[in-house]
Motif scaffolding. Structure first.
Motif, mmCIF file in Angstrom:
data_model
loop_
_atom_site.group_PDB
_atom_site.id
_atom_site.type_symbol
_atom_site.label_atom_id
_atom_site.label_comp_id
_atom_site.label_asym_id
_atom_site.label_seq_id
_atom_site.Cartn_x
_atom_site.Cartn_y
_atom_site.Cartn_z
ATOM 1 N N PHE A 63 -39.865 -7.053 19.943
ATOM 2 C CA PHE A 63 -40.420 -6.637 21.237
ATOM 3 C C PHE A 63 -40.755 -5.146 21.225
ATOM 4 O O PHE A 63 -41.801 -4.732 21.743
ATOM 5 C CB PHE A 63 -39.427 -6.935 22.362
ATOM 6 N N GLU A 64 -39.865 -4.347 20.634
ATOM 7 C CA GLU A 64 -40.125 -2.907 20.557
ATOM 8 C C GLU A 64 -41.332 -2.608 19.668
ATOM 9 O O GLU A 64 -42.143 -1.723 19.984
ATOM 10 C CB GLU A 64 -38.890 -2.184 20.027
ATOM 11 N N LEU A 65 -41.474 -3.362 18.586
ATOM 12 C CA LEU A 65 -42.617 -3.169 17.699
ATOM 13 C C LEU A 65 -43.908 -3.578 18.392
ATOM 14 O O LEU A 65 -44.940 -2.909 18.249
ATOM 15 C CB LEU A 65 -42.423 -3.972 16.414
ATOM 16 N N SER A 82 -43.299 -17.135 16.837
ATOM 17 C CA SER A 82 -41.845 -17.028 16.956
ATOM 18 C C SER A 82 -41.159 -18.381 16.907
ATOM 19 O O SER A 82 -41.721 -19.405 17.301
ATOM 20 C CB SER A 82 -41.492 -16.327 18.273
ATOM 21 N N ALA A 83 -39.926 -18.364 16.397
ATOM 22 C CA ALA A 83 -39.104 -19.579 16.422
ATOM 23 C C ALA A 83 -38.696 -19.909 17.844
ATOM 24 O O ALA A 83 -38.353 -21.050 18.160
ATOM 25 C CB ALA A 83 -37.870 -19.391 15.548
ATOM 26 N N SER A 84 -38.733 -18.928 18.716
ATOM 27 C CA SER A 84 -38.413 -19.145 20.122
ATOM 28 C C SER A 84 -39.613 -19.758 20.836
ATOM 29 O O SER A 84 -40.765 -19.443 20.523
ATOM 30 C CB SER A 84 -38.068 -17.810 20.798
ATOM 31 N N THR A 87 -39.847 -19.935 27.795
ATOM 32 C CA THR A 87 -40.870 -19.470 28.720
ATOM 33 C C THR A 87 -40.712 -17.991 29.019
ATOM 34 O O THR A 87 -41.695 -17.254 29.128
ATOM 35 C CB THR A 87 -40.798 -20.275 30.039
ATOM 36 N N SER A 88 -39.458 -17.520 29.114
ATOM 37 C CA SER A 88 -39.225 -16.106 29.412
ATOM 38 C C SER A 88 -39.787 -15.214 28.318
ATOM 39 O O SER A 88 -40.331 -14.135 28.590
ATOM 40 C CB SER A 88 -37.728 -15.835 29.590
ATOM 41 N N ASP A 89 -39.675 -15.652 27.052
ATOM 42 C CA ASP A 89 -40.229 -14.865 25.951
ATOM 43 C C ASP A 89 -41.750 -14.870 25.981
ATOM 44 O O ASP A 89 -42.398 -13.853 25.710
ATOM 45 C CB ASP A 89 -39.727 -15.408 24.608
ATOM 46 N N VAL A 90 -42.333 -16.033 26.274
ATOM 47 C CA VAL A 90 -43.796 -16.139 26.361
ATOM 48 C C VAL A 90 -44.326 -15.185 27.421
ATOM 49 O O VAL A 90 -45.248 -14.390 27.181
ATOM 50 C CB VAL A 90 -44.228 -17.581 26.676
#
Length: 244
Positions: A63-65, A82-84, A87-90
């Motif tokens: 996320f920082e990158l 991402s392996a994730s 929805t929050s990550d998207v």
């Protein structure tokens, strides 16, 4: 076309590289496994057309990158792989300016379609984050429906599509220009500079675009447009969709 592929797992790097090069004979892939290698690859003079970024990079924070890339190279499209698939990550990466999010569990065809959609000027998010009424906030008063909501309501009543197409939104040419730059994650100041408008005028256009889409934030707008583009066809660019 030159693509930077960022992942710290050699096997995944190799598999993704094979998929990406299948996009065409003119596609070349540069790989990186850490934030340091990414910074070396994106220095001025090393022209890149696209970055595919894994969020899990050992000791480095994806996320920082992503935030660093969007700040330093705002014109360089970044797609998160991402392996994730939370929805929050998207929503978080879209809100940070990523042009797409593809779960690693997605099929090869899905990844190719997603990359083509991004390279044609669109955005891509996985289907699991779409199709929800939370992206189309309807009013309790029928007279307050926004254009997209009116079209969507009529479509549902008629048993047809669940969302209007981009061409049905009735955006003006200038609003369409603003939407294209908004999809690239550009802030109002950069949009104003590129279009030769005042920041206040851009704010007005952004507000009009959000009303037309029936959403109340930039992130919701990006996800709504992604849904429309996928329904209209993976090969259809956002430019053609709004001109159709």
């Amino acid at each position: 076309m030159k693509v930077l592929l960022v992942d710290d797992h050699p096997l995944i790097l190799s598999a993704l590289q094979s998929i990406i090069t299948s996009l065409g004979d003119n596609v070349s892939v540069v790989t990186a496994s850490s934030a340091r290698e990414v910074r070396q690859a994106v220095v001025p003079g090393h022209h890149l057309d696209l970055v595919l970024l894994d969020l899990q990079l050992g000791e480095d924070n994806g996320f920082e990158l992503l935030a660093e890339l969007r700040t330093t190279y705002p014109a360089l499209p970044v797609v998160v792989i991402s392996a994730s698939d939370r929805t929050s990550d998207v929503i978080r990466v879209v809100d940070m300016g990523a042009m797409g999010f593809v779960p690693k569990r997605a099929s090869n065809d899905t990844l190719i379609d997603a990359l083509r959609q991004v390279l044609s000027g669109g955005v891509y998010v996985p289907a699991m984050t779409m199709g929800s009424d939370r992206f189309f906030v309807s009013s309790t008063h029928a007279s307050s429906y926004q254009p997209a909501q009116q079209l969507r309501h009529s479509a549902i009543q008629g048993g047809y599509q669940t969302q209007p197409s981009l061409a049905q939104l009735g955006l003006t040419p200038r609003q369409s220009d603003v939407l294209k730059l908004l999809l690239k994650g550009q802030p109002n100041k950069l949009i104003a500079r590129e279009l030769g408008l005042s920041v206040e005028t851009v704010k007005d256009h952004v507000a009009a675009v959000l009303r037309a889409l029936g959403v109340n934030s930039r992130t919701q707008a990006v996800i709504a447009v992604s849904q429309m583009l996928q329904r209209q066809g993976p090969s259809l660019s956002v430019f053609h969709a709004m001109a159709a």
